[in-house]
Design a protein around this motif. Structure first.
Motif, PDB file in Angstrom:
ATOM      1  N   GLU A   1       0.837  -1.192   0.000  1.00 52.95           N
ATOM      2  CA  GLU A   1       0.000   0.000   0.000  1.00 52.95           C
ATOM      3  C   GLU A   1       0.873   1.244   0.000  1.00 52.95           C
ATOM      4  OE1 GLU A   1      -2.815   0.054   3.131  1.00 52.95           O
ATOM      5  OE2 GLU A   1      -3.720  -1.868   2.605  1.00 52.95           O
ATOM      6  N   ASP A   2       0.423   2.264  -0.702  1.00 50.42           N
ATOM      7  CA  ASP A   2       1.152   3.531  -0.731  1.00 50.42           C
ATOM      8  C   ASP A   2       1.069   4.157   0.665  1.00 50.42           C
ATOM      9  OD1 ASP A   2       2.117   6.110  -1.094  1.00 50.42           O
ATOM     10  OD2 ASP A   2       1.236   6.309  -3.077  1.00 50.42           O
TER      11      ASP A   2
ATOM     12  N   PRO B   1      -4.212  11.134   1.563  1.00 52.16           N
ATOM     13  CA  PRO B   1      -4.966  10.198   0.708  1.00 52.16           C
ATOM     14  C   PRO B   1      -5.144  10.701  -0.711  1.00 52.16           C
ATOM     15  CG  PRO B   1      -6.411  11.261   2.310  1.00 52.16           C
ATOM     16  CD  PRO B   1      -5.018  11.616   2.699  1.00 52.16           C
TER      17      PRO B   1
ATOM     18  N   ARG C   1      -2.097   9.532  -2.595  1.00 54.05           N
ATOM     19  CA  ARG C   1      -1.801   8.115  -2.463  1.00 54.05           C
ATOM     20  C   ARG C   1      -2.194   7.370  -3.737  1.00 54.05           C
ATOM     21  NH1 ARG C   1      -4.747   6.391   2.512  1.00 54.05           N
ATOM     22  NH2 ARG C   1      -3.289   7.888   3.445  1.00 54.05           N
TER      23      ARG C   1
ATOM     24  N   ASN D   1       1.804   7.106   1.684  1.00 56.59           N
ATOM     25  CA  ASN D   1       1.650   8.562   1.729  1.00 56.59           C
ATOM     26  C   ASN D   1       0.514   8.943   2.678  1.00 56.59           C
ATOM     27  OD1 ASN D   1       1.089  11.348   1.100  1.00 56.59           O
ATOM     28  ND2 ASN D   1       2.229  11.050  -0.804  1.00 56.59           N
TER      29      ASN D   1
END
Length: 220
Positions: A34-35, A40, A43, A37
């Protein structure tokens, strides 16, 4: 004269492996995470390719017969039974991960200066978690006369395996040791089954030697 592994050098999947991108053999594709960042809106909903270990690729290096090659390996992968020395060591030669002789001597020097075992220094400097390799044998071999091999060269990146984290510290660049990734060797799916044949064609198996990295002469 072109490198013998030029076609593999141009393979983007092997370049990704050199840079630490992980291929999930169970799923048959590149592993993703999962990203992370925190925003959201920035992301990537599809996630990011997982990276663990590998090299910070700095340059292309061309290797020839005068380059003596070394690697830490797992003795468990050597052939057992009635085999010639070359046949026993053949599986240990089929890996893309190598070091040149001057880097091997540098690693040995640093182990002695720090007062730690050679294997421990290799795990620190080359980012080799125990889960990845037993590192209980060092293999040395020469490239066959007339063969040129192109390699990705650069310092290793932090690797994690089995809860063990081996950190390559970017804040201490003077302590980094270049490693080599030789495209065309190994067992990556992009190679099909070519790795073992390439190792036999490119390395002079008659010069292959394996020795114990824990022997007294190599350790404090």
């Amino acid at each position: 004269m072109a490198a013998a592994n030029e076609r593999w050098w141009a393979n983007s999947f092997l370049r990704m492996e050199a840079e630490g991108y992980q291929y999930d053999r169970g799923r048959g594709d590149w592993a993703k995470i999962e990203d992370p960042n925190p925003d959201p809106l920035k992301r990537n909903p599809r996630g990011l390719f997982a990276r663990n270990g590998g090299l910070m690729v700095k340059r292309r290096l061309v290797l020839a017969q005068d380059n003596v090659m070394y690697r830490f390996a797992a003795l468990a992968y050597a052939r057992r039974g009635v085999w010639t020395k070359a046949e026993r060591l053949a599986p240990l030669l089929n890996s893309p991960w190598w070091m040149e002789e001057d880097r091997m001597f540098l690693l040995l020097s640093r182990a002695r200066q720090a007062g730690v075992g050679l294997v421990e220094m290799a795990r620190r400097q080359l980012a080799l978690p125990q889960e990845w390799t037993d590192a209980d044998v060092i293999v040395r071999v020469r490239i066959r006369p007339g063969i040129l091999l192109a390699a990705h060269a650069g310092p290793g990146l932090t690797a994690e395996g089995g809860g063990e984290r081996r950190v390559i510290a970017p804040e201490a660049p003077h302590l980094l040791i270049d490693q080599l990734y030789v495209p065309g060797l190994g067992r990556h799916p992009a190679l099909g089954s070519a790795g073992a044949g390439n190792a036999a064609a490119w390395f002079d198996a008659g010069t292959a030697v394996a020795f114990d990295p824990n022997i007294r002469g190599l350790n404090p």
